[in-house]
Design an enzyme around this catalytic site. Sequence first.
Site, mmCIF file in Angstrom:
data_model
loop_
_atom_site.group_PDB
_atom_site.id
_atom_site.type_symbol
_atom_site.label_atom_id
_atom_site.label_comp_id
_atom_site.label_asym_id
_atom_site.label_seq_id
_atom_site.Cartn_x
_atom_site.Cartn_y
_atom_site.Cartn_z
ATOM 1 C CG ASP A 154 -2.171 0.794 1.057
ATOM 2 O OD1 ASP A 154 -2.312 1.468 0.018
ATOM 3 O OD2 ASP A 154 -3.038 0.744 1.952
ATOM 4 C CD GLU B 105 -0.139 5.999 -3.358
ATOM 5 O OE1 GLU B 105 -0.593 4.918 -3.755
ATOM 6 O OE2 GLU B 105 -0.129 6.344 -2.157
ATOM 7 C CG ASP C 110 -8.461 4.536 -0.572
ATOM 8 O OD1 ASP C 110 -8.176 3.331 -0.653
ATOM 9 O OD2 ASP C 110 -7.861 5.323 0.175
#
Length: 692
Positions: A415, A418, A482
Amino acid sequence: MKFLDGDWLVKEGYSVKYAANVYEASLEEGKLTLYCPFTEPIHHPGQTLDGGILTIEVTSPRPNIITTRLINFREDRRSHPAFSLNDTHPAVIITENDSGWTFTSGKLSLTIASGDTIDFSYRYDGTLVAHSGWRAKALITDPQGVLHVSEQLDLGVGEKIYGLGERFTNFVKNGQSVEIWNRDGGTGTDQAYKNIPFYLSNRNYGLFVDSPGDVSFEIGSEKVSRIQFSLPGQEMTYSVIGGGNLKEILNTYTDLTGKPPLLPDWSYGLWLSTSFTTDYDQKTVMRFVDGMSDRGIPLSVFHFDCRWMKELEWCNFEWDRDKFPNPQKMLSDLHKRGIKVCVWINPYIAQKSPLFIEGAKKGYFIHRKNGKIWQWDKWQAGMTIVDFTNPAAVTWYQNKLRNLMKQGVDCFKTDFGERIPTDDVAYYDGSDPKEMHNYYAYLYNKAVYDLVAQERGADQAIVFARSATVGGQKFPVHWGGDCSSNYPSMAESLRAGLSFGMSGFGYWSHDIAGFEDRPSPDLYKRWTQFGLLSSHSRYHGSTEYKVPWLYGEEAVEVTREFTKLKLSLLPYLKRMAQETHESGVPMMRAMVLEFPDDHSCEDIDTQYMLGDDLLVAPVFRKDGTADFYVPDAGGNQAGKPWRNILTGQEYEPGKWHKQQFDYHTLPLLARPGTNPCSDSQSSCGQVEREQK
């Protein structure tokens, strides 16, 4: 970046210098170098003073790729991260005559005109595919004094642009401004987790900007008849890629940047997650696994999201023993049931984590320019970030994960990656922080993927990644981030996945039923159909569990039916994965990729091809209505109907259809003359049989 004020003026605070013409050229083996003055052509020696030149180098890294490097002042690039490219140094042909120069690589040629203007024409097999003309190559200084190198290619009548990474905006990129800058922004904006400076044109060329930096694209949004791309700095390198069709271009592009690997068979089954902030422990996990088994739902992978570790300590890579007193036994029990295990990780180390002091002492984290560790409080209190430019830090990080794999963990959800800072940042190897922002995702996912390959074998290697840049297709799988629990978000997720596939990535997944919020039973069932007809399938959420029995008995039936359906398609999916591995063509394909000559397919982003032979049209309406287009298969199957493998109904090609479907069916059509179920020991009619 937009710098013009209409056709004639420049925005206040900006200055622009256009390359005028080719004043001089030099030819050497494999390279053509052009020297182009700014502002106006040089006609006498006095004009060579005080003006500057743009140096243009033309080379070819592979057949059918022509690379152009625009240089103002030459820079020392040793501190700049660079994509790993497979350069084969092909034989090229360079010719010169009175009208200019021609550079040829394979079937792709670039003709450059001499005279009082710059004119670049790209032809593939003799057909013009791209053109750069008057006032296209420029140096721009922005209001902050930052220099940008800019180029423009023509945007023709009827030309459409696709790709540029996993983008949630309109599938056709015409009219959009696109910044190639990874952001953690969800799926409801123009931000993206996976920005790729590569696009495809339906005029049969691809354009790749070879920089991990902040490339800016204006696709008919600055000059409506041009595609503009620019980059801060003194130089920019871009490649035009030719091919007979879009698939050939993807093949050549992934020859250059890397092919997607083959994946283990078990990865195509159903993944079930604990979800993000839900409260769970060992008993909860086994209750979910038992619940799936009791209801006859095959489960391939169980995923532990972040709370397998103690909160405020993400990441410490240690099981929270209050919730998981005997993790090795739990993992062994899951393996005995034939279930693989994935656990959530990220590259961030909270200050409370025991690993913080250890990594800090050894210099394994990103630093500030004053030598102090870079920290902030977003996400985890006092967290820092692992510096993957430090080989020792990579080994240290991998060893923490290796311990988990020895316990029984099979793969990792990588995960984040970024939110990588650029101001006041120093890397171990001196890399430019702005160019590391996007490139960080490559180093992070590579480190984890390589570890899994070492520990489990290359044929079992897989991660479940969110961030990516060029070359990230070598470290699959990626999922869509998401999304919200509603139909518009389901549709934007599909648009993004199709764009991602047009950007060189072979596999893709998404959070079935949406990440945010609680889905309605209706949405849960419709998204389940879509999710289990994607290359990879995972239930995941934020604050809500996603086990099907929480959404009604029919949700259980739909999950069971479509999980078994996907497993029955496994031989077909493996054949398509082999094609993906060899060609770079994604498993989930936009209609225009499979049917480039059918103009009706050019804009479609609500359906897709799953491999060569299966058309999938998810249902996006509560009333069960689907609008879907059935193309003509062409060749010796021209004019023949497509067949729904769930219902047996046939559909006339070359037209749109509108039909209502119950929760056990949707448009799932086999191409005429094919049978995707032919290699399967169990029938793809599983859903139909269970209904009966």
